[in-house]
Design an enzyme around this catalytic site. Sequence first.
Site, PDB file in Angstrom:
ATOM      1  CD  GLU A   1      -3.200  -0.999   2.049  1.00 52.31           C
ATOM      2  OE1 GLU A   1      -3.078  -0.116   2.910  1.00 52.31           O
ATOM      3  OE2 GLU A   1      -4.352  -1.401   1.897  1.00 52.31           O
TER       4      GLU A   1
ATOM      5  CD  GLU B   1      -3.473  -5.366   4.059  1.00 53.23           C
ATOM      6  OE1 GLU B   1      -4.460  -5.073   4.983  1.00 53.23           O
ATOM      7  OE2 GLU B   1      -2.308  -5.576   4.160  1.00 53.23           O
TER       8      GLU B   1
END
Length: 437
Positions: free
Chosen positions: A163, A350
Amino acid sequence: MNKIKDLKWGVTTAAYQTEGAYDKDEKGLSIWDTFTQKSHKIKDRSNARIATDFYHRFEEDIDLAVDIGLQIFRFSISWSRIFPEGVGVVNPKGIKFYDKVINYCLKVGIEPWVTTYHWDLPQKLQDKGGWTNRDVINWYSGYVTVLRDHFADRVKHWVLINEGIVCVGAGYFLGVHAPGKRGIRNFVSSTHHLLLAQAEGFKILKERTGLQVGTAISCTKIEPYRNTTADHKAAIRIDTLMNRLFIEPHLGLGYPDNDFPVLKRISKYYKKGDIEALKTDFDFWGIQTYAREVVKAAWYIPYLGAIQVKPKKRNVKTSVMGWETYPEGAQYFLERFAKYNPKKALWLSECGMALSKKEDDQIRIEYYQKIIEGMKTVLDKNINLKGILLWTLVDNFEWAEGYIPKFGIISLDRKTMQRQMKKSAFWLKKYLSNIKL
Ligand code: NOJ
């Protein structure tokens, strides 16, 4: 093409959020160790010096994952455990710890996946500017080379940087995550260096054959508040920033600065050949998604020109994270990324739901049921989805939110360190055993 029963299931965890043992066995400090010393930065004034004590209890956690029927255990490596100074001398005790984790996974029959970077830069490197310093490309390359040389004989799946937008946006633009830096210059320089470093990391790992090397992209559904041109434009800018900036340069599309002109400032940091060097044909893309955000135009907000309309104002339930949990995002983003390249292997690397201590875990089960519905739909559309990794196994340290949000399917008693499977873990265990029949 895959059917729902062919998908692989696993969990994602991260070093700083779980390991603890922050100064044990010669580990150096990371920016999160330093950041949490200023306790007011963390909602419950906590830190992760002990966290879930994964450092000492990894066998128990991996056993639990296996017991639930999971096939993949994704964890991240703490850079400052391997290189206490960030570069230079390798710490053999750091290598030994991850050897033990990897070997244990293999022993009990769960596949270890490594994330090379989940936000915990060595403090020593931050002292030299961290991601804003172009030298970070070399520092990161040296680190990834060591990881490859020690672990790639046993670890086949690698996630380079987790991320990027959150790492850079929260850490170098808003200052709400470590290292607590703010401002547009910090943001654009660290964005460029992080993407270049990731591209280098890919090349280094791919020098070995047989590895699957990907990235993990934070995806947040962005919608305009009102049906006005100004709000639509605001939504496009924020969407570009949140969902395109950390993939399109790797696809050879350059920076998406037409839709968000502030990004043109990145060009100040270009060196010859950079745009070409960013092109990276990852083996897979990891989609990570949690929330929906609704935005409206706001001329007074610097650079973004947009402001978030909180869920409460929209009569939508606010999760303990302050965001609107949005399981529909999984289907939306899998379809959207498949449009870039229908052949690319996609993972939902995720997704998860934050609940408060008081909320019933049944809500998490319903969340995952919606995720499964979304995955079925995309598989019916022949999208190349390979599997799903839940966030997360055991309740852990949720960055600036401390220990307040509970994302785990297993609870943690922080006094006794006891783990206990929640309803959702039992539900998942049953689901996984049935689906294989
Ligand atoms: C994504 C991040 O990778 C992880 O560290 C974090 O805990 C979850 N989102 C939940 O916010």
